[in-house]
Motif scaffolding. Structure first.
Motif, PDB file in Angstrom:
ATOM      1  N   GLY A 247      -3.163  10.308   6.626  1.00  0.00           N
ATOM      2  CA  GLY A 247      -3.361   9.879   5.247  1.00  0.00           C
ATOM      3  C   GLY A 247      -4.114   8.565   5.202  1.00  0.00           C
ATOM      4  N   ALA A 248      -4.275   8.061   4.003  1.00  0.00           N
ATOM      5  CA  ALA A 248      -4.967   6.789   3.798  1.00  0.00           C
ATOM      6  C   ALA A 248      -4.032   5.840   3.069  1.00  0.00           C
ATOM      7  CB  ALA A 248      -6.225   7.016   2.974  1.00  0.00           C
ATOM      8  N   LEU A 249      -4.153   4.560   3.373  1.00  0.00           N
ATOM      9  CA  LEU A 249      -3.342   3.544   2.703  1.00  0.00           C
ATOM     10  C   LEU A 249      -4.144   2.945   1.555  1.00  0.00           C
ATOM     11  CD1 LEU A 249      -1.725   1.895   5.821  1.00  0.00           C
ATOM     12  CD2 LEU A 249      -0.592   3.318   4.111  1.00  0.00           C
ATOM     13  N   SER A 250      -3.614   3.087   0.354  1.00  0.00           N
ATOM     14  CA  SER A 250      -4.273   2.575  -0.843  1.00  0.00           C
ATOM     15  C   SER A 250      -3.490   1.394  -1.402  1.00  0.00           C
ATOM     16  CB  SER A 250      -4.348   3.664  -1.910  1.00  0.00           C
ATOM     17  OG  SER A 250      -5.107   4.742  -1.455  1.00  0.00           O
ATOM     18  N   PRO A 251      -4.143   0.244  -1.560  1.00  0.00           N
ATOM     19  CA  PRO A 251      -3.454  -0.910  -2.143  1.00  0.00           C
ATOM     20  C   PRO A 251      -2.976  -0.612  -3.569  1.00  0.00           C
ATOM     21  CG  PRO A 251      -5.495  -1.586  -1.086  1.00  0.00           C
ATOM     22  CD  PRO A 251      -5.505  -0.083  -1.141  1.00  0.00           C
ATOM     23  N   VAL A 252      -1.726  -1.002  -3.855  1.00  0.00           N
ATOM     24  CA  VAL A 252      -1.176  -0.806  -5.201  1.00  0.00           C
ATOM     25  C   VAL A 252      -0.744  -2.117  -5.850  1.00  0.00           C
ATOM     26  CG1 VAL A 252      -0.507   1.606  -4.884  1.00  0.00           C
ATOM     27  CG2 VAL A 252       1.113  -0.194  -4.287  1.00  0.00           C
ATOM     28  N   VAL A 253      -0.393  -3.108  -5.049  1.00  0.00           N
ATOM     29  CA  VAL A 253       0.035  -4.416  -5.568  1.00  0.00           C
ATOM     30  C   VAL A 253      -0.353  -5.474  -4.542  1.00  0.00           C
ATOM     31  CG1 VAL A 253       2.012  -5.877  -6.172  1.00  0.00           C
ATOM     32  CG2 VAL A 253       2.026  -3.474  -6.820  1.00  0.00           C
TER      33      VAL A 253
ATOM     34  N   CYS B 171       0.825  -1.209   0.000  1.00  0.00           N
ATOM     35  CA  CYS B 171       0.000   0.000   0.000  1.00  0.00           C
ATOM     36  C   CYS B 171       0.859   1.257   0.000  1.00  0.00           C
ATOM     37  CB  CYS B 171      -0.885   0.031   1.244  1.00  0.00           C
ATOM     38  SG  CYS B 171      -2.063  -1.330   1.332  1.00  0.00           S
ATOM     39  N   ARG B 172       0.307   2.266  -0.615  1.00  0.00           N
ATOM     40  CA  ARG B 172       0.954   3.581  -0.647  1.00  0.00           C
ATOM     41  C   ARG B 172       0.128   4.529   0.224  1.00  0.00           C
ATOM     42  NH1 ARG B 172       2.508   4.444  -5.988  1.00  0.00           N
ATOM     43  NH2 ARG B 172       0.343   4.108  -6.516  1.00  0.00           N
ATOM     44  N   ALA B 173       0.830   5.337   1.023  1.00  0.00           N
ATOM     45  CA  ALA B 173       0.150   6.357   1.825  1.00  0.00           C
ATOM     46  C   ALA B 173      -0.192   7.526   0.919  1.00  0.00           C
ATOM     47  CB  ALA B 173       1.045   6.809   2.970  1.00  0.00           C
ATOM     48  N   GLU B 174      -1.443   7.957   0.986  1.00  0.00           N
ATOM     49  CA  GLU B 174      -1.899   9.058   0.142  1.00  0.00           C
ATOM     50  C   GLU B 174      -2.712  10.033   0.975  1.00  0.00           C
ATOM     51  OE1 GLU B 174      -4.130   6.982  -2.853  1.00  0.00           O
ATOM     52  OE2 GLU B 174      -2.330   6.587  -4.041  1.00  0.00           O
ATOM     53  N   LEU B 175      -2.767  11.238   0.487  1.00  0.00           N
ATOM     54  CA  LEU B 175      -3.537  12.284   1.138  1.00  0.00           C
ATOM     55  C   LEU B 175      -4.617  12.743   0.174  1.00  0.00           C
ATOM     56  CD1 LEU B 175      -3.520  13.884   3.785  1.00  0.00           C
ATOM     57  CD2 LEU B 175      -2.090  15.583   2.665  1.00  0.00           C
ATOM     58  N   SER B 176      -5.825  12.897   0.674  1.00  0.00           N
ATOM     59  CA  SER B 176      -6.925  13.313  -0.201  1.00  0.00           C
ATOM     60  C   SER B 176      -6.720  14.750  -0.666  1.00  0.00           C
ATOM     61  CB  SER B 176      -8.268  13.174   0.518  1.00  0.00           C
ATOM     62  OG  SER B 176      -8.339  14.094   1.585  1.00  0.00           O
ATOM     63  N   ASP B 177      -7.288  15.059  -1.811  1.00  0.00           N
ATOM     64  CA  ASP B 177      -7.170  16.400  -2.389  1.00  0.00           C
ATOM     65  C   ASP B 177      -7.772  17.478  -1.494  1.00  0.00           C
ATOM     66  OD1 ASP B 177      -5.899  15.366  -4.606  1.00  0.00           O
ATOM     67  OD2 ASP B 177      -7.755  15.178  -5.759  1.00  0.00           O
ATOM     68  N   ASP B 178      -8.784  17.112  -0.708  1.00  0.00           N
ATOM     69  CA  ASP B 178      -9.446  18.096   0.142  1.00  0.00           C
ATOM     70  C   ASP B 178      -8.922  18.104   1.580  1.00  0.00           C
ATOM     71  OD1 ASP B 178     -10.470  15.646   0.839  1.00  0.00           O
ATOM     72  OD2 ASP B 178     -12.552  16.318   0.947  1.00  0.00           O
ATOM     73  N   ALA B 179      -7.696  17.623   1.780  1.00  0.00           N
ATOM     74  CA  ALA B 179      -7.107  17.571   3.121  1.00  0.00           C
ATOM     75  C   ALA B 179      -6.909  18.979   3.680  1.00  0.00           C
ATOM     76  CB  ALA B 179      -5.775  16.831   3.073  1.00  0.00           C
ATOM     77  N   SER B 180      -7.117  19.089   4.978  1.00  0.00           N
ATOM     78  CA  SER B 180      -6.917  20.376   5.651  1.00  0.00           C
ATOM     79  C   SER B 180      -5.422  20.647   5.794  1.00  0.00           C
ATOM     80  CB  SER B 180      -7.569  20.352   7.029  1.00  0.00           C
ATOM     81  OG  SER B 180      -6.867  19.463   7.878  1.00  0.00           O
ATOM     82  N   ASP B 181      -5.078  21.869   6.177  1.00  0.00           N
ATOM     83  CA  ASP B 181      -3.675  22.222   6.379  1.00  0.00           C
ATOM     84  C   ASP B 181      -3.040  21.377   7.471  1.00  0.00           C
ATOM     85  OD1 ASP B 181      -3.747  24.103   4.363  1.00  0.00           O
ATOM     86  OD2 ASP B 181      -4.115  25.804   5.717  1.00  0.00           O
ATOM     87  N   SER B 182      -3.794  21.129   8.556  1.00  0.00           N
ATOM     88  CA  SER B 182      -3.230  20.309   9.640  1.00  0.00           C
ATOM     89  C   SER B 182      -3.038  18.864   9.184  1.00  0.00           C
ATOM     90  CB  SER B 182      -4.108  20.383  10.888  1.00  0.00           C
ATOM     91  OG  SER B 182      -5.375  19.826  10.652  1.00  0.00           O
ATOM     92  N   GLU B 183      -3.961  18.349   8.376  1.00  0.00           N
ATOM     93  CA  GLU B 183      -3.799  16.992   7.839  1.00  0.00           C
ATOM     94  C   GLU B 183      -2.577  16.928   6.921  1.00  0.00           C
ATOM     95  OE1 GLU B 183      -8.347  15.256   7.704  1.00  0.00           O
ATOM     96  OE2 GLU B 183      -7.712  16.649   6.128  1.00  0.00           O
ATOM     97  N   LYS B 184      -2.391  17.953   6.107  1.00  0.00           N
ATOM     98  CA  LYS B 184      -1.216  18.004   5.231  1.00  0.00           C
ATOM     99  C   LYS B 184       0.072  18.035   6.032  1.00  0.00           C
ATOM    100  CE  LYS B 184      -3.657  20.288   1.460  1.00  0.00           C
ATOM    101  NZ  LYS B 184      -3.861  21.528   0.715  1.00  0.00           N
ATOM    102  N   GLN B 185       0.086  18.816   7.106  1.00  0.00           N
ATOM    103  CA  GLN B 185       1.285  18.899   7.936  1.00  0.00           C
ATOM    104  C   GLN B 185       1.585  17.552   8.593  1.00  0.00           C
ATOM    105  OE1 GLN B 185       1.273  21.997  10.911  1.00  0.00           O
ATOM    106  NE2 GLN B 185       3.159  21.265  11.831  1.00  0.00           N
ATOM    107  N   ARG B 186       0.563  16.918   9.140  1.00  0.00           N
ATOM    108  CA  ARG B 186       0.755  15.596   9.760  1.00  0.00           C
ATOM    109  C   ARG B 186       1.258  14.581   8.741  1.00  0.00           C
ATOM    110  NH1 ARG B 186      -2.707  13.048  14.082  1.00  0.00           N
ATOM    111  NH2 ARG B 186      -1.894  11.467  12.760  1.00  0.00           N
ATOM    112  N   PHE B 187       0.713  14.644   7.530  1.00  0.00           N
ATOM    113  CA  PHE B 187       1.129  13.726   6.473  1.00  0.00           C
ATOM    114  C   PHE B 187       2.605  13.930   6.146  1.00  0.00           C
ATOM    115  CE2 PHE B 187       1.467  12.300   2.027  1.00  0.00           C
ATOM    116  CZ  PHE B 187       0.969  11.015   2.157  1.00  0.00           C
TER     117      PHE B 187
END
Length: 135
Positions: free
Chosen positions: A48-54, A26-42
């Motif tokens: 963030g969210a873990l998205s399966p890639v393989v 899985c890859r850690a990703e941040l949604s497009d509508d993430a807040s500034d605090s969410e972006k900083q934490r990321f």
């Protein structure tokens, strides 16, 4: 209780029935509508969210060390941050086939998409078992 990848492989080999290991990278990703605090934490490596890639299934002997697993993952061309691992037992002394692992592997991917990761072992890119909040 399993505390390392090496111990996972050892425990898999000690089971009464042969095992097949299921891996979801899985890859850690941040949604497009993430807040500034969410972006900083990321940016700090949290959130963030873990998205399966393989996803792949292997016998424990095929990936006896984390280095072998990591090297094989490079061939996919997919970047990843966490790999979730689960084991599947065979029966009658015969390990599950790749065909038999297909449905459980797909179910594992779906559970991860839904955030239901408590039944899986998460390892980071360095092969360290990690704790995920909310898991």
């Amino acid at each position: 209780m399993i505390t390392s990848y090496a111990q996972l492989i050892t425990v898999a080999g000690q089971q009464p029935e042969p095992q097949r290991l299921l891996f979801v990278f899985c890859r850690a990703e941040l949604s497009d509508d993430a807040s500034d605090s969410e972006k900083q934490r990321f940016e700090e490596g949290c959130g963030g969210a873990l998205s399966p890639v393989v996803c792949v299934d292997k016998s424990p002997s095929d990936v006896a060390t984390f280095e072998v697993l990591q090297e094989e993952s490079r061939y996919t061309g997919q970047a990843w941050d966490i790999v979730f691992v689960a084991a599947m037992a065979g029966r009658g002394g015969i390990a599950p086939s790749a065909d038999e692992a297909s449905q459980p592997l797909n179910m594992m991917v779906e559970k991860i998409r839904l955030g239901e990761v408590s039944g899986f072992l998460p390892f980071n890119r360095q092969g360290e078992l990690v704790s995920l909040s909310g898991s």
